[in-house]
Design a protein around this motif. Sequence first.
Motif, PDB file in Angstrom:
ATOM      1  N   ASP A 102      -6.404  -3.064  10.576  1.00 13.46           N
ATOM      2  CA  ASP A 102      -5.500  -2.841   9.447  1.00 13.46           C
ATOM      3  C   ASP A 102      -4.128  -2.455   9.999  1.00 13.46           C
ATOM      4  O   ASP A 102      -3.576  -1.411   9.674  1.00 13.46           O
ATOM      5  CB  ASP A 102      -6.067  -1.753   8.512  1.00 13.46           C
ATOM      6  CG  ASP A 102      -5.187  -1.511   7.283  1.00 13.46           C
ATOM      7  OD1 ASP A 102      -4.419  -2.430   6.904  1.00 13.46           O
ATOM      8  OD2 ASP A 102      -5.268  -0.411   6.710  1.00 13.46           O
ATOM      9  N   TYR A 136      -3.593   1.118  11.163  1.00 11.13           N
ATOM     10  CA  TYR A 136      -4.141   2.206  10.344  1.00 11.13           C
ATOM     11  C   TYR A 136      -5.632   2.422  10.620  1.00 11.13           C
ATOM     12  O   TYR A 136      -6.300   3.175   9.902  1.00 11.13           O
ATOM     13  CB  TYR A 136      -3.867   1.963   8.854  1.00 11.13           C
ATOM     14  CG  TYR A 136      -2.430   2.282   8.494  1.00 11.13           C
ATOM     15  CD1 TYR A 136      -2.034   3.603   8.304  1.00 11.13           C
ATOM     16  CD2 TYR A 136      -1.474   1.295   8.394  1.00 11.13           C
ATOM     17  CE1 TYR A 136      -0.722   3.926   7.997  1.00 11.13           C
ATOM     18  CE2 TYR A 136      -0.154   1.604   8.088  1.00 11.13           C
ATOM     19  CZ  TYR A 136       0.217   2.920   7.890  1.00 11.13           C
ATOM     20  OH  TYR A 136       1.521   3.218   7.597  1.00 11.13           O
ATOM     21  N   HIS A 170      -9.287   8.486   7.819  1.00 11.52           N
ATOM     22  CA  HIS A 170     -10.300   7.664   8.481  1.00 11.52           C
ATOM     23  C   HIS A 170      -9.904   7.415   9.922  1.00 11.52           C
ATOM     24  O   HIS A 170      -8.765   7.674  10.315  1.00 11.52           O
ATOM     25  CB  HIS A 170     -10.473   6.325   7.747  1.00 11.52           C
ATOM     26  CG  HIS A 170      -9.167   5.699   7.336  1.00 11.52           C
ATOM     27  ND1 HIS A 170      -8.642   5.832   6.066  1.00 11.52           N
ATOM     28  CD2 HIS A 170      -8.264   4.962   8.028  1.00 11.52           C
ATOM     29  CE1 HIS A 170      -7.490   5.191   5.989  1.00 11.52           C
ATOM     30  NE2 HIS A 170      -7.230   4.663   7.167  1.00 11.52           N
ATOM     31  N   ARG A 227       4.474  11.380   8.712  1.00 15.12           N
ATOM     32  CA  ARG A 227       4.175  10.782   7.413  1.00 15.12           C
ATOM     33  C   ARG A 227       2.654  10.768   7.327  1.00 15.12           C
ATOM     34  O   ARG A 227       1.970  10.265   8.221  1.00 15.12           O
ATOM     35  CB  ARG A 227       4.760   9.369   7.360  1.00 15.12           C
ATOM     36  CG  ARG A 227       4.460   8.571   6.083  1.00 15.12           C
ATOM     37  CD  ARG A 227       3.315   7.609   6.302  1.00 15.12           C
ATOM     38  NE  ARG A 227       3.135   6.685   5.174  1.00 15.12           N
ATOM     39  CZ  ARG A 227       2.047   5.945   4.991  1.00 15.12           C
ATOM     40  NH1 ARG A 227       1.054   5.999   5.868  1.00 15.12           N
ATOM     41  NH2 ARG A 227       1.944   5.141   3.962  1.00 15.12           N
ATOM     42  N   ASP A 247      -0.701   9.565   6.000  1.00 11.75           N
ATOM     43  CA  ASP A 247      -1.305   8.407   5.341  1.00 11.75           C
ATOM     44  C   ASP A 247      -2.388   8.842   4.356  1.00 11.75           C
ATOM     45  O   ASP A 247      -3.211   9.707   4.676  1.00 11.75           O
ATOM     46  CB  ASP A 247      -1.920   7.487   6.408  1.00 11.75           C
ATOM     47  CG  ASP A 247      -2.389   6.175   5.818  1.00 11.75           C
ATOM     48  OD1 ASP A 247      -1.567   5.492   5.189  1.00 11.75           O
ATOM     49  OD2 ASP A 247      -3.579   5.827   5.982  1.00 11.75           O
ATOM     50  N   GLU A 290       2.103  10.565   1.792  1.00 15.04           N
ATOM     51  CA  GLU A 290       1.869   9.344   1.032  1.00 15.04           C
ATOM     52  C   GLU A 290       0.746   9.660   0.053  1.00 15.04           C
ATOM     53  O   GLU A 290      -0.434   9.538   0.366  1.00 15.04           O
ATOM     54  CB  GLU A 290       1.453   8.171   1.928  1.00 15.04           C
ATOM     55  CG  GLU A 290       1.408   6.874   1.140  1.00 15.04           C
ATOM     56  CD  GLU A 290       0.195   5.981   1.396  1.00 15.04           C
ATOM     57  OE1 GLU A 290       0.202   4.837   0.914  1.00 15.04           O
ATOM     58  OE2 GLU A 290      -0.765   6.420   2.056  1.00 15.04           O
ATOM     59  N   HIS A 339       5.827  -1.087   3.417  1.00 19.93           N
ATOM     60  CA  HIS A 339       5.017  -2.152   4.001  1.00 19.93           C
ATOM     61  C   HIS A 339       3.772  -2.482   3.179  1.00 19.93           C
ATOM     62  O   HIS A 339       2.958  -3.295   3.612  1.00 19.93           O
ATOM     63  CB  HIS A 339       4.597  -1.748   5.409  1.00 19.93           C
ATOM     64  CG  HIS A 339       3.671  -0.563   5.388  1.00 19.93           C
ATOM     65  ND1 HIS A 339       4.074   0.685   4.975  1.00 19.93           N
ATOM     66  CD2 HIS A 339       2.350  -0.437   5.671  1.00 19.93           C
ATOM     67  CE1 HIS A 339       3.054   1.520   5.006  1.00 19.93           C
ATOM     68  NE2 HIS A 339       1.982   0.860   5.432  1.00 19.93           N
ATOM     69  N   ASP A 340       3.578  -1.835   2.033  1.00 12.41           N
ATOM     70  CA  ASP A 340       2.393  -2.073   1.197  1.00 12.41           C
ATOM     71  C   ASP A 340       2.709  -2.791  -0.108  1.00 12.41           C
ATOM     72  O   ASP A 340       1.782  -3.109  -0.856  1.00 12.41           O
ATOM     73  CB  ASP A 340       1.722  -0.733   0.832  1.00 12.41           C
ATOM     74  CG  ASP A 340       1.020  -0.071   2.007  1.00 12.41           C
ATOM     75  OD1 ASP A 340       0.607  -0.787   2.948  1.00 12.41           O
ATOM     76  OD2 ASP A 340       0.883   1.168   1.982  1.00 12.41           O
ATOM     77  N   ASP A 399      -4.814  -2.014  -7.124  1.00 15.55           N
ATOM     78  CA  ASP A 399      -5.877  -1.059  -7.432  1.00 15.55           C
ATOM     79  C   ASP A 399      -5.490  -0.115  -8.574  1.00 15.55           C
ATOM     80  O   ASP A 399      -6.175   0.853  -8.838  1.00 15.55           O
ATOM     81  CB  ASP A 399      -6.275  -0.265  -6.177  1.00 15.55           C
ATOM     82  CG  ASP A 399      -5.101   0.443  -5.533  1.00 15.55           C
ATOM     83  OD1 ASP A 399      -3.943   0.156  -5.917  1.00 15.55           O
ATOM     84  OD2 ASP A 399      -5.323   1.281  -4.651  1.00 15.55           O
ATOM     85  N   GLN A 400      -4.386  -0.386  -9.243  1.00  5.79           N
ATOM     86  CA  GLN A 400      -3.989   0.443 -10.387  1.00  5.79           C
ATOM     87  C   GLN A 400      -3.852  -0.395 -11.658  1.00  5.79           C
ATOM     88  O   GLN A 400      -3.231   0.015 -12.624  1.00  5.79           O
ATOM     89  CB  GLN A 400      -2.674   1.168 -10.092  1.00  5.79           C
ATOM     90  CG  GLN A 400      -2.836   2.188  -8.972  1.00  5.79           C
ATOM     91  CD  GLN A 400      -1.524   2.837  -8.579  1.00  5.79           C
ATOM     92  OE1 GLN A 400      -0.581   2.874  -9.350  1.00  5.79           O
ATOM     93  NE2 GLN A 400      -1.474   3.345  -7.356  1.00  5.79           N
ATOM     94  N   ARG A 445      -0.478  -8.010   1.849  1.00  2.00           N
ATOM     95  CA  ARG A 445       0.825  -7.377   2.044  1.00  2.00           C
ATOM     96  C   ARG A 445       1.631  -7.986   3.177  1.00  2.00           C
ATOM     97  O   ARG A 445       2.643  -7.424   3.590  1.00  2.00           O
ATOM     98  CB  ARG A 445       0.582  -5.880   2.292  1.00  2.00           C
ATOM     99  CG  ARG A 445      -0.184  -5.198   1.156  1.00  2.00           C
ATOM    100  CD  ARG A 445      -0.808  -3.875   1.565  1.00  2.00           C
ATOM    101  NE  ARG A 445      -1.860  -4.071   2.566  1.00  2.00           N
ATOM    102  CZ  ARG A 445      -2.554  -3.093   3.125  1.00  2.00           C
ATOM    103  NH1 ARG A 445      -2.330  -1.838   2.797  1.00  2.00           N
ATOM    104  NH2 ARG A 445      -3.495  -3.365   4.019  1.00  2.00           N
TER     105      ARG A 445
HETATM  106  O1  TEU Z   1      -1.988   3.000   2.086  1.00  2.00           O
HETATM  107  C1  TEU Z   1      -2.839   3.736   1.265  1.00  2.00           C
HETATM  108  C2  TEU Z   1      -2.912   3.397  -0.105  1.00  2.00           C
HETATM  109  O2  TEU Z   1      -3.412   4.226  -0.840  1.00  2.00           O
HETATM  110  C3  TEU Z   1      -2.360   2.104  -0.592  1.00  2.00           C
HETATM  111  O3  TEU Z   1      -3.161   1.073  -0.115  1.00  2.00           O
HETATM  112  C4  TEU Z   1      -2.305   2.120  -2.059  1.00  2.00           C
HETATM  113  O4  TEU Z   1      -3.579   2.356  -2.582  1.00  2.00           O
HETATM  114  C5  TEU Z   1      -1.797   0.807  -2.598  1.00  2.00           C
HETATM  115  O5  TEU Z   1      -0.795   0.323  -1.805  1.00  2.00           O
HETATM  116  C6  TEU Z   1      -1.199   0.969  -3.989  1.00  2.00           C
HETATM  117  O6  TEU Z   1      -2.031   1.571  -4.869  1.00  2.00           O
HETATM  118  C7  TEU Z   1      -1.942   3.446   3.389  1.00  2.00           C
HETATM  119  C8  TEU Z   1      -1.081   2.577   4.249  1.00  2.00           C
HETATM  120  O7  TEU Z   1       0.254   2.640   3.813  1.00  2.00           O
HETATM  121  C9  TEU Z   1      -1.645   1.195   4.240  1.00  2.00           C
HETATM  122  O8  TEU Z   1      -0.837   0.312   4.983  1.00  2.00           O
HETATM  123  C10 TEU Z   1      -3.042   1.258   4.851  1.00  2.00           C
HETATM  124  O9  TEU Z   1      -3.655   0.004   4.751  1.00  2.00           O
HETATM  125  C11 TEU Z   1      -3.911   2.290   4.144  1.00  2.00           C
HETATM  126  O10 TEU Z   1      -3.243   3.515   3.962  1.00  2.00           O
HETATM  127  C12 TEU Z   1      -5.148   2.588   4.943  1.00  2.00           C
HETATM  128  O11 TEU Z   1      -4.832   3.379   6.053  1.00  2.00           O
END
Ligand code: TEU
Length: 541
Positions: free
Chosen positions: A61, A64, A104, A201, A203, A258, A319-320, A338-339, A411
């Motif tokens: 990932d 991550y 994790h 930051r 995660d 985050e 980046h997400d 996921d929302q 992404r």
């Molecule tokens: O993202 C965590 C995360 O909660 C997001 O995936 C979020 O749920 C989604 O973008 C919108 O609801 C972090 C990192 O930024 C991501 O790049 C990683 O894949 C993830 O954690 C796992 O470590």
Amino acid sequence: SDDDPWWRDAVIYQVYIRSFADGDGDGMGDIEGIRSKLPYLRDLGVDALWINPWYRSPQADAGYDVADFRDIDPRFGTLADAEKLIADAHEHGLRIIPDIVPNHTSDQHRWFQAALAAGPGTAERQRFVFRPGLGADGDRPPNNWRSVFGGPAWTRVADGEWYLHLFAPEQPDLNWANPEVHDEFADVLRFWFDRGVDGFRIDVAHGLVKDPELPDLTGEPDERLAHPHWDRDEVHEIYRRWRRIADEYPGERKFVAEAWAPSPERLARYLRPGGLHTAFNFDFLKCPWSPERMREVIDSTMASLTAVGAPPTWVLSNHDVPRHVTRYGRETAWVPHDQRAIGEDELVLDEPDLARGTRRSRAAALLMLALPGGAYVYQGEELGLPEVEDLPEEALQDPMWERSGHTERGRDGCRVPLPWSGSAPPFGFGPHGSAEPWLPQPADWQDRTAEAQDGDAASTLELYRAALRLRRELGALGEGGMRWLDSPSGVLAFHREPGFTCVVNMSSEPQPLPEHDRVLLASDDLADDHLPTDTAVWLAD
Ligand code: TEU
């Protein structure tokens, strides 16, 4: 000064390391690449760099999935390179904030490998969340939790137990009910603070703690406020300990969470005295281009964060999520996958109008940088990069693509390597003769390179440079209060002391400028003292 620590109004530039700049020519960005661009970043005018995970990782990932929190991945360099980067960045007046990933590890982390080898019922398994399965054969997962990337959040191992992973199967969740996990991360924080990093930051800061009963998700609307694995009250105890560790060090080391909290009030709970310093403001990022919604988000952010004494922050892209040039170019609002509401699994997206998205994103930059508090700039937004939506399927690398059963493209489109110079790919991403960048760049980015925009007053790069320069010069920007001004419908206008006004025209008509002494900066040309649609302006009284 002590009363006004740097992080309360810092502008922090997000370096997505694998896509920023390639120093060794392997097609992937690295620490040497970042080092070579420190003068660019200093001249841009940001205060600090947040660097996505650089730790040793199989990259299931994009880093991550961390295999060793105390080493650098060989793709990105060495521990010595990281120490050199921290020192050089400090010489350039830039602070360094790496990512830390406490929810994790990688399945290749020595702890997880030991857990697999040790078997059920052992102390090694207690560092993760292992459970027997349901049913006579134990062949059904322990509960109905879903992975953020799609599919069940559980994977079965050879001896029949299942382990929890809220993300990919290569990312087993740690067990934060185990004090060993707490001590390990305390030690990792010190390892990097000792090497001079200025903060972290965090995660998935809203993850970590799980309801020990591991109850099924019910899907009820009030579940978000007492969720079995997101945003649980117990998580704050972890961060109070982290804060005490940061405070042992000189120079105001800081955390940014985050945390995808269900409301600004819940987000503020991370930022109470003795807790974390700052958090990303995802309500702002998710807000569509609507004056009413934007104003609501700004007001609720200001109210809830100032109530706990924390500075607000603002962010438009990372980046997400799809880049905001593209998001703002669409009629349909973007919602994280996921929302989404039930039945809304796949967003039906209209064709983006990139000219409009570009105008709006430039106006949004002036809005964001005029608001009180701190801000985040995602690499490439200062170049006006759009989302790359036509990456060939065989190029896609985000695990979301695979795990979602190919319903989510993932992404990768916001992670395309930056265009620095030249007229064709790889646009100076690496040294001459480098391997192809890890994701292909659009062939028509020649006008979007840093080189092409440098010195062009109409470019987005020069807009960001000018805004960041003014932000440093003007006493009114940074932390402090703001006051909304009366304005026509569709127009956001606010005043900041001393002597500064920001106006954003989100209506479909040109609007007269309020009374002022001088135009400091505009996101596009003004039409005889009128503010065109989708334009922002900074005024001196
Ligand atoms: O993202 C965590 C995360 O909660 C997001 O995936 C979020 O749920 C989604 O973008 C919108 O609801 C972090 C990192 O930024 C991501 O790049 C990683 O894949 C993830 O954690 C796992 O470590």
